[in-house]
Write an enzyme that holds these catalytic residues in place. Structure first.
Site, PDB file in Angstrom:
ATOM      1  N   HIS A 411       0.802  -1.232   0.000  1.00 24.98           N
ATOM      2  CA  HIS A 411       0.000   0.000   0.000  1.00 24.98           C
ATOM      3  C   HIS A 411       0.831   1.278   0.000  1.00 24.98           C
ATOM      4  CE1 HIS A 411      -4.001  -1.848   0.755  1.00 24.98           C
ATOM      5  NE2 HIS A 411      -3.275  -2.783   1.333  1.00 24.98           N
ATOM      6  N   LYS A 608      -8.034  14.176   4.613  1.00 26.01           N
ATOM      7  CA  LYS A 608      -7.195  12.984   4.644  1.00 26.01           C
ATOM      8  C   LYS A 608      -6.176  13.159   5.754  1.00 26.01           C
ATOM      9  CE  LYS A 608      -6.494  13.900   0.177  1.00 26.01           C
ATOM     10  NZ  LYS A 608      -6.660  12.812  -0.723  1.00 26.01           N
ATOM     11  N   ARG A 609      -5.443  12.080   6.101  1.00 27.41           N
ATOM     12  CA  ARG A 609      -4.399  12.208   7.105  1.00 27.41           C
ATOM     13  C   ARG A 609      -3.464  13.350   6.715  1.00 27.41           C
ATOM     14  NH1 ARG A 609      -0.714   8.366   6.978  1.00 27.41           N
ATOM     15  NH2 ARG A 609      -1.512   7.692   4.960  1.00 27.41           N
ATOM     16  N   LYS A 614       1.076  14.412   1.063  1.00 24.78           N
ATOM     17  CA  LYS A 614      -0.286  14.726   0.598  1.00 24.78           C
ATOM     18  C   LYS A 614      -0.459  16.221   0.339  1.00 24.78           C
ATOM     19  CE  LYS A 614      -2.383  10.786   3.049  1.00 24.78           C
ATOM     20  NZ  LYS A 614      -3.081   9.959   2.052  1.00 24.78           N
ATOM     21  N   THR A 719      -8.596   6.739  -2.001  1.00 26.89           N
ATOM     22  CA  THR A 719      -9.936   6.188  -2.226  1.00 26.89           C
ATOM     23  C   THR A 719     -10.990   7.263  -2.022  1.00 26.89           C
ATOM     24  OG1 THR A 719      -9.707   5.336   0.024  1.00 26.89           O
ATOM     25  CG2 THR A 719      -9.579   3.734  -1.757  1.00 26.89           C
ATOM     26  N   LYS A 723     -14.836   8.465  -3.789  1.00 31.08           N
ATOM     27  CA  LYS A 723     -16.069   8.788  -3.047  1.00 31.08           C
ATOM     28  C   LYS A 723     -16.629  10.134  -3.489  1.00 31.08           C
ATOM     29  CE  LYS A 723     -14.103   6.114   0.663  1.00 31.08           C
ATOM     30  NZ  LYS A 723     -13.183   6.148   1.800  1.00 31.08           N
TER      31      LYS A 723
HETATM   32  C1  26V Z   1       2.860   4.977   6.704  1.00 34.56           C
HETATM   33  C2  26V Z   1       3.966   5.733   7.080  1.00 34.56           C
HETATM   34  C3  26V Z   1       4.716   5.321   8.287  1.00 34.56           C
HETATM   35  C4  26V Z   1       6.035   6.007   8.454  1.00 34.56           C
HETATM   36  C5  26V Z   1       6.077   7.427   7.980  1.00 34.56           C
HETATM   37  C6  26V Z   1       5.484   7.670   6.646  1.00 34.56           C
HETATM   38  C7  26V Z   1       4.311   6.847   6.314  1.00 34.56           C
HETATM   39  C8  26V Z   1       3.540   7.158   5.214  1.00 34.56           C
HETATM   40  C9  26V Z   1       2.463   6.403   4.864  1.00 34.56           C
HETATM   41  C10 26V Z   1       2.111   5.306   5.598  1.00 34.56           C
HETATM   42  C11 26V Z   1       0.914   4.499   5.221  1.00 34.56           C
HETATM   43  C12 26V Z   1       1.236   3.222   4.538  1.00 34.56           C
HETATM   44  C13 26V Z   1       0.085   2.355   4.202  1.00 34.56           C
HETATM   45  C14 26V Z   1      -1.176   3.054   3.796  1.00 34.56           C
HETATM   46  O1  26V Z   1      -1.985   3.387   4.615  1.00 34.56           O
HETATM   47  N1  26V Z   1      -1.382   3.241   2.510  1.00 34.56           N
HETATM   48  C15 26V Z   1      -2.605   3.813   1.937  1.00 34.56           C
HETATM   49  O2  26V Z   1      -3.404   2.731   1.495  1.00 34.56           O
HETATM   50  C16 26V Z   1      -4.612   3.152   0.863  1.00 34.56           C
HETATM   51  C17 26V Z   1      -5.387   1.901   0.541  1.00 34.56           C
HETATM   52  O3  26V Z   1      -4.726   1.147  -0.415  1.00 34.56           O
HETATM   53  C18 26V Z   1      -4.283   3.966  -0.362  1.00 34.56           C
HETATM   54  O4  26V Z   1      -5.485   4.401  -0.960  1.00 34.56           O
HETATM   55  C19 26V Z   1      -3.426   5.165   0.003  1.00 34.56           C
HETATM   56  O5  26V Z   1      -3.036   5.845  -1.158  1.00 34.56           O
HETATM   57  C20 26V Z   1      -2.213   4.694   0.776  1.00 34.56           C
HETATM   58  O6  26V Z   1      -1.469   5.800   1.279  1.00 34.56           O
END
Ligand code: 26V
Length: 880
Positions: A411, A608-609, A614, A719, A723
């Site tokens: 992801h 979003k987060r 982003k 996603t 929506k």
């Molecule tokens: C985690 C971390 C942890 C360390 C610091 C930076 C960082 C950045 C992003 C993440 C999230 C990783 C996994 C995640 O949540 N991905 C999201 O998954 C969604 C479903 O597939 C997708 O729509 C999003 O684009 C994606 O960011």
């Protein structure tokens, strides 16, 4: 440490199975040949699907009152909205239970191949409204509670969100459960029952994000069924001793043993009887407290083990930077969470499989396990451990089963987000798993395959290894997930390409292209259209002359709306619904924040987060640019400007300083701009605290335009973009993630794109690093905005320096490179919005085309079912 634990109990159900009997006179007796003998009249009732509750308004009212008096033990003349919510929920739950039971019974009998979705996050939001819609009972409940003096809207509003997730990844899991049940697919989810979900976000008067716990289980949770008899022991620490009999087996003993207790959440399909299960594990101490210490007067020590056990499922970790900066204690607890959950889930899956009486070599024929990101990757060495140490299989036989059972979805390609675990930590917490990981390294990489295919290519071996050299050495979880899975996929075309050409490139060369696929994400149209935008849903049904039950399960039917774009009445109705949704949002802002929103303006939404990639910062700097431009205009010039209201919502990880500063800047810009009499009719700005699924359900239907503006190549899919489209909101975005595929469907004229493309990103970053151009030269407009912030236009400028410096120095996310084209794109949005009739046509086209079938999670889950898991729909007898 001496072991006081019997190693043979690990992973086995802790309590012996009870002797169970059939309710006589109710179910068939089955003779030795498998023939059923039904009690008189019962077969017809069962097979016609009548084994469900009587659901007319009268019986619903009776069941409601009954739950008030019995389950809730409350007086019927002394009930508040919360009590009414609970009674309604319990009464709806009765329906789910009947369907759930029938579904599980038939799965057991028909024994289809099943898929298990292992996700550390399930962002479910509220359940009651969704359950009512999926069961088709909303009108009946509405009438019933009205007759009792309550309003269904007030009751629905009393439910707390189940917020067991950070963002997109957790919400995707929730959408996939809805689609699996709606497609009658035998899919179960496995996760953790966190006592506290994602933190609640508060905003201080200075604009700082503060975090408060989310005690979502404070009141009784009607949607979960505690299964106190479904428990497994899970071991941590101790020692693993290899046997020297050449078998490769080891005995793992000692350490701490914790109990996993199952809680089941029912997942109803839309318009079907299929009701799947989401099993969440709670941790607790195996032995309660230590009586010896208690008797010796040491109460703290007596409860210590109980506390340390229950800590495992006490809180959901916010992702992003907290994970990188976690202290040792936090890291260890997060590792324990992951193992606790995968071990309990695997033990449960294997117990169910073994009940079928098949040999373990057939596991991949009956079980597919989906790893949602790398979080559950320990399931790979855990299954190896069980097969080798407990089931006596050879290494090769075990590896064959493992690599045919697991599937891995990536992801993110952001390097800082790829999970790694320090080898000494894994060795300490899971000594046997560390041995197995090393065995995989040696056998697979050195002796068996990689070395043979690329002899002497030491660099490649080092790049591909499961262990990254360094101080300390680290286990690369994405490599382990990849090598241990049958297939690997990304979540949008561009993202899957990036997975194949960057982070897993060597593995593609080693294992072949066909193992690496793409499944573009999707969203459930039940929650994200029918539930959150009932008026639009009704208009679509009326216009298409189709019951919603038809098109909500075949979103491609929305294309039928296209021919109505030229119909004036339809356009008027479409626009009126958008307007009412804007008023609903304005009402929410008024009642929660006490602020009045101008509903005649264009609504521009980014939710979003909070994360640098982003680029919420780009958005707020764009807002400031607009403000400064408005200030320079004469009143007459301003009158020609398109009024805009900008909404932000999102949480920053508690330790992510820069993201928190962005929130602070947004809040303080809002304070100044919203109060400026010269400009406030043309531009206002709101940061809505505590973003949640329920808040998204109000914001999304009200949006005219939404922003998805990540640096190209960084957002795996997104996603929320889907929506917004489904609700007739247009997109302003970069050429990234699923934005690209959305534009392919709708045509580029209905999406506002800007910014550099993915291939340019690396070069630009290189330039920033080695040949930096001062921002005044590279992007004067942005430099001016930054200077105004520094100069204190929005309060003490010094506070924001660390945030502004991320742009002035290095500018890793390329704001200075994309700013000008961003401002141009915003101007194009304004131009387009001025022609309101054409805008509404674009809005209709967006719903009809961009989000017709492709972005339904039904399509996505069917791709997983067919091309990955190889499972089939298993209709439940008597389906509606
Ligand atoms: C985690 C971390 C942890 C360390 C610091 C930076 C960082 C950045 C992003 C993440 C999230 C990783 C996994 C995640 O949540 N991905 C999201 O998954 C969604 C479903 O597939 C997708 O729509 C999003 O684009 C994606 O960011």
């Amino acid at each position: 440490m001496t072991s006081i634990i019997d190693p043979n109990t690990i992973g086995k159900p802790v309590r012996p199975r009870r002797h169970v009997r059939t309710l006589t006179g109710y179910l068939p007796e089955v003779d030795a040949s498998g023939k059923e003998k039904w009690p008189k009249g019962e077969e017809k009732v069962w097979k016609s699907g009548m084994r469900s509750l009587d659901n007319n308004v009268n019986s619903i009212t009776k069941s409601f009152v009954n739950h008030v008096q019995t389950s809730l033990a409350r007086q019927p003349y002394n009930l508040d909205d919360l009590g009414a919510y609970q009674a309604a929920a319990l009464s709806v739950r009765d329906n789910l239970l009947v369907n759930w039971n029938e579904t599980q019974l038939q799965y057991t009998r028909k024994a289809p191949k099943r898929a298990y979705y292992l996700s550390l996050e399930f962002l479910m939001g509220r359940t009651l409204d969704n359950a009512l819609l999926n069961l088709g009972l909303k009108d009946e409940y509405k009438t019933s509670v009205k007759s009792l003096g309550f309003s269904i809207e007030d009751i629905l509003d009393k439910e707390r969100d189940a917020a067991l997730g950070n963002g997109g990844l957790g919400r995707l899991a929730a959408c996939y459960l809805d689609s699996s049940a709606s497609q009658e697919l035998p899919v179960w989810g496995y996760g953790l029952r966190y006592k506290y979900g994602i933190f609640q976000q508060l905003i201080s008067p200075e604009g700082n994000q503060l975090e408060a716990p989310d005690p979502w289980l404070e009141h009784q949770n009607p949607w979960e069924l505690p299964r106190l008899d479904v428990t497994y022991g899970v071991r941590f620490y101790g020692h693993a001793d290899r046997l020297d009999d050449g078998s490769g087996r080891a005995i793992w003993a000692g350490g701490q043993e914790v109990l996993a207790v199952a809680y089941d959440v029912m997942i109803p399909g839309y318009g079907t009887k299929t009701t799947n299960n989401l099993r969440l594990w709670e941790s607790k101490s195996k032995r309660g407290f230590d009586l010896n210490s208690f008797n010796a007067g040491n109460y703290e020590k007596a409860v210590e083990s109980s506390n340390s056990a229950s800590a495992i499922t006490s809180v959901l970790y916010p992702n992003d930077h907290t994970l990188v900066t976690l202290n040792m204690f936090g890291k260890e607890l997060r590792l324990k969470q992951q193992y606790f959950w995968t071990a309990a889930s695997l033990a449960d899956i294997l117990r169910r499989f073994k009940n079928m009486g098949k040999p373990l070599t057939e596991l991949p024929d009956f079980v597919a396990i989906q790893l949602n990101d790398t979080h559950p990757t320990l399931a790979i060495p855990e299954l190896m451990r069980i097969l080798i140490d407990e089931e006596d299989l050879t290494w090769n036989a075990a590896w064959k089963i493992v690599t045919n059972t697991f599937f891995y979805t990536n992801h993110t390609v952001l390097p800082e987000a790829l999970e790694k675990w320090a080898v000494p930590l894994v060795e300490h917490v899971l000594p046997r798993h560390m041995q197995i990981i090393y065995d995989i390294v040696i056998l697979i990489y050195l002796f068996l395959a990689v070395e043979k295919k690329f002899p002497g290519d030491r660099d490649r071996l080092a790049r591909m290894s499961l262990i990254e050299e360094g101080q300390p050495k680290q286990v690369r979880m994405a490599h382990l997930a990849c090598i241990g899975s049958r297939k690997v996929n990304g979540v949008a075309e561009l993202h899957s390409d990036l997975v194949r050409t960057t982070i897993l490139k060597d593995f593609v060369e080693f294992e072949g292209f066909s193992k690496f696929g793409n499944v573009t994400n999707g969203i459930t149209p039940r929650r994200w259209l029918d539930q959150c935008n009932p008026e639009l849903s009704a208009l679509i049904s009326k216009t298409l002359k189709l019951q919603k039950g038809i098109w909500l399960k075949d979103l491609y039917k929305l294309e039928g709306l296209l021919k109505f774009t030229e119909n004036k009445t339809f356009r008027r109705e479409w626009a009126a619904i958008k307007q009412r949704n804007k008023e609903r949002l304005a009402h929410h802002v008024l009642t929660t924040l006490g602020l009045t929103v101008n509903t005649n303006a264009m609504f521009d939404v980014q939710i979003k987060r909070l994360h640098e990639y982003k680029r919420q910062t780009l958005n707020i700097l764009g807002v400031i640019h607009r403000y400064l431009t408005l200030k320079k205009m004469t009143p007459a010039e301003r009158k020609k400007v398109n009024s805009r209201v900008v909404f932000f919502a999102g949480k920053a990880a508690p330790a992510y300083y820069i993201a928190k500063l962005t929130i602070r800047l947004i809040v303080n810009v809002a304070r100044i701009i919203n109060d400026d009499p010269e400009t406030k009719d043309y531009l206002t700005l709101y940061f809505l605290p505590d973003y949640s699924v329920s808040l998204a359900e109000i914001l999304i239907p009200a949006s005219d335009i939404s922003q998805h503006i990540s640096t190209a190549g960084t957002e795996a899919s997104g996603t929320s973009n889907m929506k917004f489209c489904l609700n007739g909101g247009l997109l302003l975005g970069t050429v990234d993630g699923a934005n690209i595929e959305i534009a392919e469907e709708v045509g580029e004229s209905n999406v506002f794109f800007f910014g550099h493309l993915t291939p340019a990103v690396e070069d630009l970053r290189y330039q920033h690093l080695y040949h930096p151009i001062p921002i005044e030269e590279n992007c004067p407009a942005l430099a001016h905005v930054l200077n105004q912030v520094s100069a204190g236009l929005f309060g003490d400028g010094g506070v924001y320096e660390p945030l502004l410096n991320t742009i002035r120095q290095g500018d890793y996310y390329l704001l200075s490179d994309d700013f000008d084209s961003y401002i141009e794109a915003l101007a194009m949005v304004d131009d387009a919005y001025r022609d309101r009739d054409e805008w509404i046509k674009k809005s209709i086209r967006t719903t009809a085309k961009a989000c017709m079938g492709k972005f339904s999670s039904d399509r996505a889950i069917n791709e997983y079912a067919e091309s990955y898991w190889n499972i089939e729909a298993t209709p439940i007898n008597g389906n509606k």
